[in-house]
Write a protein that holds these residues in place. Structure first.
Motif, PDB file in Angstrom:
ATOM      1  N   PRO A 115       0.817  -1.222   0.000  1.00 41.23           N
ATOM      2  CA  PRO A 115       0.000   0.000   0.000  1.00 41.23           C
ATOM      3  C   PRO A 115       0.850   1.272   0.000  1.00 41.23           C
ATOM      4  CG  PRO A 115       0.073  -0.922   2.205  1.00 41.23           C
ATOM      5  CD  PRO A 115       0.799  -1.896   1.317  1.00 41.23           C
ATOM      6  N   HIS A 116       0.334   2.295  -0.675  1.00 37.63           N
ATOM      7  CA  HIS A 116       0.975   3.609  -0.725  1.00 37.63           C
ATOM      8  C   HIS A 116      -0.076   4.681  -0.480  1.00 37.63           C
ATOM      9  CE1 HIS A 116       3.840   1.097  -2.904  1.00 37.63           C
ATOM     10  NE2 HIS A 116       4.748   2.031  -2.710  1.00 37.63           N
ATOM     11  N   TYR A 117       0.369   5.771   0.136  1.00 38.88           N
ATOM     12  CA  TYR A 117      -0.505   6.928   0.358  1.00 38.88           C
ATOM     13  C   TYR A 117      -0.125   8.026  -0.627  1.00 38.88           C
ATOM     14  CZ  TYR A 117      -2.771  10.916   2.616  1.00 38.88           C
ATOM     15  OH  TYR A 117      -3.538  12.025   2.872  1.00 38.88           O
ATOM     16  N   ILE A 118      -1.122   8.549  -1.334  1.00 35.38           N
ATOM     17  CA  ILE A 118      -0.911   9.489  -2.435  1.00 35.38           C
ATOM     18  C   ILE A 118      -1.641  10.789  -2.133  1.00 35.38           C
ATOM     19  CG2 ILE A 118      -1.214   9.840  -4.917  1.00 35.38           C
ATOM     20  CD1 ILE A 118      -1.607   6.672  -4.979  1.00 35.38           C
ATOM     21  N   ILE A 149     -15.147   9.337  -9.746  1.00 36.28           N
ATOM     22  CA  ILE A 149     -14.759   9.157 -11.150  1.00 36.28           C
ATOM     23  C   ILE A 149     -13.250   8.913 -11.236  1.00 36.28           C
ATOM     24  CG2 ILE A 149     -14.669  10.283 -13.415  1.00 36.28           C
ATOM     25  CD1 ILE A 149     -17.160  11.889 -12.517  1.00 36.28           C
ATOM     26  N   THR A 150     -12.853   8.033 -12.147  1.00 34.91           N
ATOM     27  CA  THR A 150     -11.426   7.776 -12.357  1.00 34.91           C
ATOM     28  C   THR A 150     -11.019   8.104 -13.795  1.00 34.91           C
ATOM     29  OG1 THR A 150     -11.680   5.447 -13.034  1.00 34.91           O
ATOM     30  CG2 THR A 150     -11.480   5.901 -10.673  1.00 34.91           C
ATOM     31  N   THR A 151      -9.727   8.411 -13.954  1.00 33.40           N
ATOM     32  CA  THR A 151      -9.119   8.674 -15.257  1.00 33.40           C
ATOM     33  C   THR A 151      -7.929   7.727 -15.426  1.00 33.40           C
ATOM     34  OG1 THR A 151      -7.415  10.240 -14.517  1.00 33.40           O
ATOM     35  CG2 THR A 151      -9.634  11.122 -14.888  1.00 33.40           C
ATOM     36  N   PRO A 152      -7.335   7.671 -16.620  1.00 33.18           N
ATOM     37  CA  PRO A 152      -6.054   6.967 -16.735  1.00 33.18           C
ATOM     38  C   PRO A 152      -5.037   7.602 -15.785  1.00 33.18           C
ATOM     39  CG  PRO A 152      -6.968   7.410 -18.905  1.00 33.18           C
ATOM     40  CD  PRO A 152      -7.815   8.175 -17.925  1.00 33.18           C
ATOM     41  N   ALA A 153      -4.128   6.802 -15.277  1.00 30.99           N
ATOM     42  CA  ALA A 153      -3.130   7.296 -14.331  1.00 30.99           C
ATOM     43  C   ALA A 153      -2.130   8.228 -15.004  1.00 30.99           C
ATOM     44  CB  ALA A 153      -2.392   6.133 -13.703  1.00 30.99           C
ATOM     45  N   ASN A 154      -1.653   9.217 -14.241  1.00 33.58           N
ATOM     46  CA  ASN A 154      -0.542  10.018 -14.749  1.00 33.58           C
ATOM     47  C   ASN A 154       0.767   9.228 -14.545  1.00 33.58           C
ATOM     48  OD1 ASN A 154       0.103  10.299 -12.028  1.00 33.58           O
ATOM     49  ND2 ASN A 154      -0.466  12.461 -11.916  1.00 33.58           N
ATOM     50  N   LYS A 155       1.892   9.785 -14.950  1.00 33.51           N
ATOM     51  CA  LYS A 155       3.140   9.022 -14.936  1.00 33.51           C
ATOM     52  C   LYS A 155       3.549   8.556 -13.544  1.00 33.51           C
ATOM     53  CE  LYS A 155       5.103  10.690 -19.283  1.00 33.51           C
ATOM     54  NZ  LYS A 155       6.240  11.414 -19.928  1.00 33.51           N
ATOM     55  N   ILE A 157       1.683   7.858 -10.936  1.00 29.51           N
ATOM     56  CA  ILE A 157       0.769   6.820 -10.455  1.00 29.51           C
ATOM     57  C   ILE A 157       0.882   5.546 -11.281  1.00 29.51           C
ATOM     58  CG2 ILE A 157      -1.640   6.272  -9.920  1.00 29.51           C
ATOM     59  CD1 ILE A 157      -0.373   8.427  -8.166  1.00 29.51           C
ATOM     60  N   GLN A 158       1.334   5.642 -12.514  1.00 29.68           N
ATOM     61  CA  GLN A 158       1.516   4.446 -13.333  1.00 29.68           C
ATOM     62  C   GLN A 158       2.479   3.447 -12.695  1.00 29.68           C
ATOM     63  OE1 GLN A 158       2.656   5.711 -17.273  1.00 29.68           O
ATOM     64  NE2 GLN A 158       0.702   6.729 -17.650  1.00 29.68           N
ATOM     65  N   ASN A 159       3.322   3.916 -11.800  1.00 23.76           N
ATOM     66  CA  ASN A 159       4.201   3.005 -11.066  1.00 23.76           C
ATOM     67  C   ASN A 159       3.436   2.123 -10.096  1.00 23.76           C
ATOM     68  OD1 ASN A 159       6.640   4.013 -12.206  1.00 23.76           O
ATOM     69  ND2 ASN A 159       6.575   5.765 -10.806  1.00 23.76           N
ATOM     70  N   LEU A 160       2.193   2.540  -9.791  1.00 24.89           N
ATOM     71  CA  LEU A 160       1.379   1.797  -8.833  1.00 24.89           C
ATOM     72  C   LEU A 160       0.166   1.142  -9.474  1.00 24.89           C
ATOM     73  CD1 LEU A 160       1.288   4.515  -5.989  1.00 24.89           C
ATOM     74  CD2 LEU A 160       2.939   2.648  -6.267  1.00 24.89           C
ATOM     75  N   HIS A 161      -0.501   1.866 -10.383  1.00 29.53           N
ATOM     76  CA  HIS A 161      -1.780   1.409 -10.933  1.00 29.53           C
ATOM     77  C   HIS A 161      -2.030   2.137 -12.247  1.00 29.53           C
ATOM     78  CE1 HIS A 161      -6.121   0.398 -11.031  1.00 29.53           C
ATOM     79  NE2 HIS A 161      -5.824  -0.534 -10.150  1.00 29.53           N
ATOM     80  N   ASP A 162      -2.941   1.604 -13.071  1.00 26.81           N
ATOM     81  CA  ASP A 162      -3.220   2.232 -14.363  1.00 26.81           C
ATOM     82  C   ASP A 162      -4.374   3.232 -14.321  1.00 26.81           C
ATOM     83  OD1 ASP A 162      -5.291   0.450 -14.027  1.00 26.81           O
ATOM     84  OD2 ASP A 162      -5.108  -0.481 -16.003  1.00 26.81           O
ATOM     85  N   ARG A 163      -5.018   3.391 -13.136  1.00 27.08           N
ATOM     86  CA  ARG A 163      -6.096   4.359 -12.986  1.00 27.08           C
ATOM     87  C   ARG A 163      -5.829   5.236 -11.768  1.00 27.08           C
ATOM     88  NH1 ARG A 163      -9.269   4.688 -17.354  1.00 27.08           N
ATOM     89  NH2 ARG A 163     -10.910   5.610 -16.063  1.00 27.08           N
ATOM     90  N   TRP A 194      -4.225  14.153 -13.338  1.00 25.76           N
ATOM     91  CA  TRP A 194      -3.679  15.323 -12.662  1.00 25.76           C
ATOM     92  C   TRP A 194      -2.222  15.525 -13.078  1.00 25.76           C
ATOM     93  CZ3 TRP A 194      -6.378  18.957 -10.557  1.00 25.76           C
ATOM     94  CH2 TRP A 194      -5.770  19.907  -9.719  1.00 25.76           C
ATOM     95  N   PRO A 195      -1.735  16.776 -13.128  1.00 28.54           N
ATOM     96  CA  PRO A 195      -0.351  17.026 -13.558  1.00 28.54           C
ATOM     97  C   PRO A 195       0.674  16.200 -12.772  1.00 28.54           C
ATOM     98  CG  PRO A 195      -1.567  19.086 -13.430  1.00 28.54           C
ATOM     99  CD  PRO A 195      -2.470  18.038 -12.884  1.00 28.54           C
ATOM    100  N   ASP A 196       1.650  15.677 -13.503  1.00 27.30           N
ATOM    101  CA  ASP A 196       2.658  14.800 -12.901  1.00 27.30           C
ATOM    102  C   ASP A 196       3.415  15.468 -11.763  1.00 27.30           C
ATOM    103  OD1 ASP A 196       1.906  13.071 -14.892  1.00 27.30           O
ATOM    104  OD2 ASP A 196       3.705  13.358 -16.114  1.00 27.30           O
ATOM    105  N   ASN A 197       3.689  16.763 -11.906  1.00 29.66           N
ATOM    106  CA  ASN A 197       4.556  17.433 -10.935  1.00 29.66           C
ATOM    107  C   ASN A 197       3.834  17.854  -9.659  1.00 29.66           C
ATOM    108  OD1 ASN A 197       3.036  19.530 -11.895  1.00 29.66           O
ATOM    109  ND2 ASN A 197       4.746  20.762 -12.664  1.00 29.66           N
ATOM    110  N   ASP A 198       2.554  17.528  -9.534  1.00 31.70           N
ATOM    111  CA  ASP A 198       1.813  17.887  -8.326  1.00 31.70           C
ATOM    112  C   ASP A 198       1.305  16.652  -7.589  1.00 31.70           C
ATOM    113  OD1 ASP A 198       0.727  19.632  -6.424  1.00 31.70           O
ATOM    114  OD2 ASP A 198      -1.222  19.641  -7.413  1.00 31.70           O
ATOM    115  N   ILE A 199       1.977  15.532  -7.767  1.00 33.49           N
ATOM    116  CA  ILE A 199       1.611  14.287  -7.100  1.00 33.49           C
ATOM    117  C   ILE A 199       2.816  13.768  -6.316  1.00 33.49           C
ATOM    118  CG2 ILE A 199       1.174  11.821  -7.505  1.00 33.49           C
ATOM    119  CD1 ILE A 199      -1.353  13.355  -7.675  1.00 33.49           C
TER     120      ILE A 199
END
Length: 227
Positions: A115-118, A149-155, A157-163, A194-199
């Motif tokens: 598990p990870h907290y985002i 609602i979900t979207t495709p994952a940004n870069k 989050i792609q390390n964890l999941h595709d959504r 969501w923008p990659d640099n704000d996650i």
């Protein structure tokens, strides 16, 4: 996907953040392990003003035979909102914001799911895009429920999941919460990764796997006692 989340804010903080008023009588305290079927605050427009209500997580369509339908509808994919029977009507005029401080996601590894907290870097409160619905049982019970609602994952989050959950900027809330805005194109434009640099995210302890476990310690970075 978004199957668990955190809301550290109080009702008073939500009222200030969203310029909303509490509707009805209820109490709320910060939650660090929100699971499906929980009663949680959502922000929506009612009679021209923003209100905060406690709704059940897991959308139950008005036509459903049972409230248990909601367990399979905690999330709604942005790509099919206008096409799915369960979501097309709420997408047009029953949209809400689900306030969150962050959310959990699990990474598949050879050692199991970790598990990870985002959360966002730039804000202590995240505006998750949601839909809501009202369901009535044959006996007259009324259940107000919501989905995230979900979207495709940004870069990141792609390390964890595709959504990932669809997040809205504060400047987009006026459009999203106005039930008179029914342009599918306009609404879909708001639903994007969501923008990659704000996650930012970090690993947390597996105690979060059990929804009965609560408390602020769940979001603390994982510490390997044997390293």
């Amino acid at each position: 996907m978004c199957g668990r989340y955190v809301l550290k804010a109080t009702l008073e903080e939500l009222e200030r953040k969203y310029g909303a008023v509490q509707e009805g009588t209820f109490t709320f305290s910060p939650k660090y392990n929100v699971a499906p079927s929980a009663q949680m605050p959502v922000v929506l427009s009612h009679e021209g003003r923003r209100v905060i209500n406690l709704f059940r997580w897991g959308l139950v369509p008005f036509w459903a035979d049972s409230i248990n339908t909601g367990y399979s509808m905690i999330n709604a994919r942005c790509e099919t909102l206008a096409k799915k029977k369960s979501f097309s009507k709420p997408f047009r005029s029953q949209r809400c914001v689900v306030p969150a401080s962050g959310f959990y996601e699990w990474k598949n590894t050879s050692s199991g799911k970790i598990p990870h907290y985002i959360t966002q870097k730039a804000s202590s409160l995240i505006n998750l895009a949601g839909l809501y619905e009202t369901w009535k049982s044959d006996s007259g019970d009324v259940v107000n429920s919501y989905t995230i609602i979900t979207t495709p994952a940004n870069k990141p989050i792609q390390n964890l999941h595709d959504r990932m959950p669809a997040m809205l900027a504060d400047s987009e809330l006026r459009i999203w919460l106005n039930p008179e805005n029914q342009s599918e194109d306009m609404l879909q434009d708001l639903l994007h990764p969501w923008p990659d640099n704000d996650i930012t995210y970090h690993r947390v302890d597996t105690r979060v796997n059990n929804a009965r476990n609560t408390g602020e310690g769940l979001i603390e970075p994982y510490q390997d006692l044997f390293s």
